[in-house]
Design a protein around this motif. Structure first.
Motif, PDB file in Angstrom:
ATOM      1  N   THR A   1       0.938   0.622   4.921  1.00 48.25           N
ATOM      2  CA  THR A   1       0.068   1.668   5.452  1.00 48.25           C
ATOM      3  C   THR A   1      -0.175   2.715   4.380  1.00 48.25           C
ATOM      4  O   THR A   1       0.739   3.098   3.655  1.00 48.25           O
ATOM      5  CB  THR A   1       0.709   2.330   6.687  1.00 48.25           C
ATOM      6  OG1 THR A   1       0.928   1.338   7.688  1.00 48.25           O
ATOM      7  CG2 THR A   1      -0.189   3.417   7.249  1.00 48.25           C
ATOM      8  N   ALA A   2      -1.418   3.185   4.284  1.00 45.18           N
ATOM      9  CA  ALA A   2      -1.739   4.188   3.270  1.00 45.18           C
ATOM     10  C   ALA A   2      -2.883   5.063   3.735  1.00 45.18           C
ATOM     11  O   ALA A   2      -3.743   4.637   4.509  1.00 45.18           O
ATOM     12  CB  ALA A   2      -2.098   3.525   1.946  1.00 45.18           C
ATOM     13  N   ARG A   3      -2.880   6.286   3.239  1.00 43.65           N
ATOM     14  CA  ARG A   3      -3.994   7.198   3.436  1.00 43.65           C
ATOM     15  C   ARG A   3      -4.623   7.488   2.082  1.00 43.65           C
ATOM     16  O   ARG A   3      -3.933   7.697   1.091  1.00 43.65           O
ATOM     17  CB  ARG A   3      -3.535   8.497   4.097  1.00 43.65           C
ATOM     18  CG  ARG A   3      -4.691   9.426   4.428  1.00 43.65           C
ATOM     19  CD  ARG A   3      -4.296  10.604   5.284  1.00 43.65           C
ATOM     20  NE  ARG A   3      -5.482  11.369   5.653  1.00 43.65           N
ATOM     21  CZ  ARG A   3      -6.273  11.114   6.675  1.00 43.65           C
ATOM     22  NH1 ARG A   3      -5.993  10.097   7.474  1.00 43.65           N
ATOM     23  NH2 ARG A   3      -7.347  11.846   6.925  1.00 43.65           N
ATOM     24  N   ASN A   4      -5.960   7.488   2.046  1.00 43.79           N
ATOM     25  CA  ASN A   4      -6.717   7.720   0.822  1.00 43.79           C
ATOM     26  C   ASN A   4      -6.291   6.773  -0.296  1.00 43.79           C
ATOM     27  O   ASN A   4      -5.816   7.177  -1.353  1.00 43.79           O
ATOM     28  CB  ASN A   4      -6.607   9.182   0.385  1.00 43.79           C
ATOM     29  CG  ASN A   4      -7.382  10.111   1.306  1.00 43.79           C
ATOM     30  OD1 ASN A   4      -8.430   9.742   1.830  1.00 43.79           O
ATOM     31  ND2 ASN A   4      -6.863  11.307   1.521  1.00 43.79           N
TER      32      ASN A   4
ATOM     33  N   LEU B   1       0.820  -1.204   0.000  1.00 51.55           N
ATOM     34  CA  LEU B   1       0.000   0.000   0.000  1.00 51.55           C
ATOM     35  C   LEU B   1       0.857   1.258   0.000  1.00 51.55           C
ATOM     36  O   LEU B   1       1.957   1.278   0.554  1.00 51.55           O
ATOM     37  CB  LEU B   1      -0.916   0.004   1.223  1.00 51.55           C
ATOM     38  CG  LEU B   1      -1.954  -1.119   1.287  1.00 51.55           C
ATOM     39  CD1 LEU B   1      -2.605  -1.162   2.665  1.00 51.55           C
ATOM     40  CD2 LEU B   1      -3.006  -0.943   0.195  1.00 51.55           C
ATOM     41  N   ALA B   2       0.320   2.336  -0.612  1.00 48.87           N
ATOM     42  CA  ALA B   2       1.016   3.622  -0.641  1.00 48.87           C
ATOM     43  C   ALA B   2      -0.023   4.736  -0.599  1.00 48.87           C
ATOM     44  O   ALA B   2      -1.134   4.586  -1.112  1.00 48.87           O
ATOM     45  CB  ALA B   2       1.881   3.750  -1.896  1.00 48.87           C
TER      46      ALA B   2
ATOM     47  N   ALA C   1      -2.016  -4.706   7.197  1.00 47.78           N
ATOM     48  CA  ALA C   1      -2.460  -3.634   6.296  1.00 47.78           C
ATOM     49  C   ALA C   1      -3.246  -2.590   7.080  1.00 47.78           C
ATOM     50  O   ALA C   1      -4.061  -2.924   7.950  1.00 47.78           O
ATOM     51  CB  ALA C   1      -3.329  -4.206   5.175  1.00 47.78           C
ATOM     52  N   SER C   2      -3.001  -1.306   6.741  1.00 47.22           N
ATOM     53  CA  SER C   2      -3.700  -0.207   7.400  1.00 47.22           C
ATOM     54  C   SER C   2      -4.048   0.854   6.369  1.00 47.22           C
ATOM     55  O   SER C   2      -3.174   1.358   5.668  1.00 47.22           O
ATOM     56  CB  SER C   2      -2.823   0.400   8.508  1.00 47.22           C
ATOM     57  OG  SER C   2      -3.468   1.502   9.111  1.00 47.22           O
ATOM     58  N   ILE C   3      -5.350   1.183   6.278  1.00 45.62           N
ATOM     59  CA  ILE C   3      -5.825   2.202   5.343  1.00 45.62           C
ATOM     60  C   ILE C   3      -6.729   3.165   6.094  1.00 45.62           C
ATOM     61  O   ILE C   3      -7.627   2.740   6.824  1.00 45.62           O
ATOM     62  CB  ILE C   3      -6.603   1.587   4.165  1.00 45.62           C
ATOM     63  CG1 ILE C   3      -5.733   0.601   3.383  1.00 45.62           C
ATOM     64  CG2 ILE C   3      -7.117   2.681   3.235  1.00 45.62           C
ATOM     65  CD1 ILE C   3      -6.492  -0.135   2.285  1.00 45.62           C
ATOM     66  N   THR C   4      -6.498   4.457   5.913  1.00 40.98           N
ATOM     67  CA  THR C   4      -7.371   5.497   6.446  1.00 40.98           C
ATOM     68  C   THR C   4      -7.806   6.395   5.298  1.00 40.98           C
ATOM     69  O   THR C   4      -6.962   7.011   4.635  1.00 40.98           O
ATOM     70  CB  THR C   4      -6.662   6.338   7.519  1.00 40.98           C
ATOM     71  OG1 THR C   4      -6.217   5.491   8.578  1.00 40.98           O
ATOM     72  CG2 THR C   4      -7.614   7.386   8.091  1.00 40.98           C
ATOM     73  N   ASN C   5      -9.106   6.447   5.049  1.00 40.14           N
ATOM     74  CA  ASN C   5      -9.653   7.255   3.962  1.00 40.14           C
ATOM     75  C   ASN C   5     -10.529   8.378   4.488  1.00 40.14           C
ATOM     76  O   ASN C   5     -11.122   8.262   5.567  1.00 40.14           O
ATOM     77  CB  ASN C   5     -10.465   6.395   2.996  1.00 40.14           C
ATOM     78  CG  ASN C   5      -9.596   5.521   2.113  1.00 40.14           C
ATOM     79  OD1 ASN C   5      -8.376   5.680   2.077  1.00 40.14           O
ATOM     80  ND2 ASN C   5     -10.215   4.596   1.409  1.00 40.14           N
TER      81      ASN C   5
END
Length: 445
Positions: free
Chosen positions: A122-125, A103-104, A145-149
């Motif tokens: 880890t990724a944002r949006n 993730l990026a 995995a970590s995603i924050t949107n």
């Protein structure tokens, strides 16, 4: 909106190029289900340390598989015999030919072909979008995995036959959407994991889901067969149009609306919930578990603190341990479906504890029939039973405020709490039998 659409457009091109490149280098893998189908799980599917049903095309890593057990009841109102397939219950993905995804920030991932995809980082949006043929299956393996949107699902299933979201053993994964969701054309995306097709959650790790709206949502069927889930949502935590089925796993829910919710706004003949295992802890502002047609519990541990504990047109308990704390109704059978018939509470087994708040509340409330033929029911409430049709106690043990009872005497046969002099009656039923001084005609239901 325009920035979101532009970025997702670039992601489609990147995803397509990536998929073509993977085919060229031979690292992509099909799970083999498209042509052979999935082997249906029978009454009990247990761990097999020597084979993973590879002969049936269900995948599975030989000698490494961990398989959940689906302890279904064959005589319930829901026919659960073939509800869980072998692959649904397998907790370890076959990653021998999987595609690795790192993730990026700001980089969406577009999955356009059947296969197994291992996601980490880890990724944002960033959104993982699945858009494959309606006959194909995709397995997303979350491995740290970590995603924050801001405003769009972290996992978005546009098209597939079925998508598995699998957590690896010991991994911690988190998905979060912090702001108001934006639509994808005519599709109102409103969940951190949003799927138009069948969705299966399994694995041996942990997934934390935090949402400004719904937590996990599918317009089809949702199954949970393993893994640990912590879901915090402003709206429904787990929701599905057609069904929710839970065989195993540990699910902790904190929500302002419903914990589990199965409903199709356009079709009241569908929307059932089936639980035969696992551990559920639900703290809900509205209903703990709500289904449109049938809610059946055959096993597992269910703890609910909510306005209403369990609600459906037909509620059947055959087993399990259920602990309900409610401020309205503990178990409510109400007319939500035109296809089911008379609303019914049907308790045949299990251990049920219902603790009610003070006021105009009912522990077991049926806008139809109430049957208890087995199990143990412990009620702490001012009003234990409310039903419009039959109330029959033919087996099991029932206790109301510490005293065992031998019949189901309706405690709120009449509608209001009564005017001046309206006596509440005596005995553990707090009504003194049918019509015990409860006031004028009518029924709250």
């Amino acid at each position: 909106m325009s920035m979101r659409r532009t970025r997702k457009g670039r992601a489609v091109l990147l995803g397509t190029a990536l998929a073509l490149a993977l085919v060229g280098c031979g690292t992509a893998s099909s799970d083999g289900d498209a042509t052979t189908g999935e082997t249906q799980a029978q009454e009990r599917i247990v761990a097999d340390s020597t084979a993973g049903d590879s002969a049936t095309g269900d995948g599975g890593s030989v000698g490494q598989q961990v398989t959940a057990t689906a302890n279904v009841t064959l005589t319930g109102v829901i026919d659960a015999t073939d509800l869980f397939t072998t692959r649904d219950l397998e907790q370890v993905a076959d990653t021998s030919g999987a595609t690795a995804i790192a993730l990026a920030d700001g980089q969406d991932v577009q999955i356009v072909q059947e296969g197994v995809y291992v996601v980490s980082g880890t990724a944002r949006n960033a959104t993982i979008t699945v858009d494959v043929d309606s006959t194909e299956k995709v397995q997303i393996v979350l491995d740290g995995a970590s995603i924050t949107n801001d405003d769009f699902p972290c996992i978005y299933v546009v098209s597939a036959d079925k998508v598995f979201v699998t957590t690896t053993e010991g991994s911690h994964n988190s998905l979060e959407v912090t702001g108001a969701f934006v639509a994808d054309g005519e599709t109102n995306t409103d969940a951190v994991i949003f799927s138009r097709d069948d969705l299966v959650l399994n694995g041996l790790g942990t997934l934390v889901v935090t949402s400004s709206d719904n937590g996990i949502s599918t317009k089809d069927d949702l199954k949970v067969t393993g893994g640990t889930y912590e879901v915090t949502a402003a709206s429904d935590a787990l929701e599905a149009n057609d069904s929710i089925a839970i065989a195993d796993g540990t699910i902790s829910v904190s929500t302002s609306k419903d914990g589990l919710h199965a409903e199709d706004d356009e079709d009241d003949t569908t929307g059932y919930i089936y639980i035969c295992g696992g551990t559920l802890g639900i703290d809900a502002g509205s209903d703990g578990i709500q289904a449109t047609t049938y809610l059946q519990i055959d096993g597992g541990s269910v703890t609910v603190v909510a306005g209403e504990g369990l609600e459906s047109t037909y509620v059947q308990v055959n087993g399990g341990t259920i602990d309900l704390t409610a401020s309205d109704d503990g178990i409510n059978a109400t007319n939500k479906s035109s296809s089911v018939g008379t609303p019914t509470i049907d308790i045949r087994g299990g251990s049920i504890t219902v603790t009610m708040g003070a006021g105009d509340t009912d522990a077991l409330d049926a806008n139809g029939n109430l049957y208890i033929s087995g199990g143990t029911v412990n009620i702490s409430a001012q009003f234990a039973f409310d039903y419009d049709g039959e109330g029959v106690l033919s087996g099991g043990e029932v206790y109301v405020n510490g005293e065992q009872v031998s019949e189901i005497a309706e405690s709120m046969m009449m509608g209001s709490m009564g005017g001046p002099g309206g006596d509440m009656g005596g005995g553990p039923m707090m009504g003194g039998g049918p019509g015990g001084g409860m006031g004028g005609p009518g029924n709250w239901g």
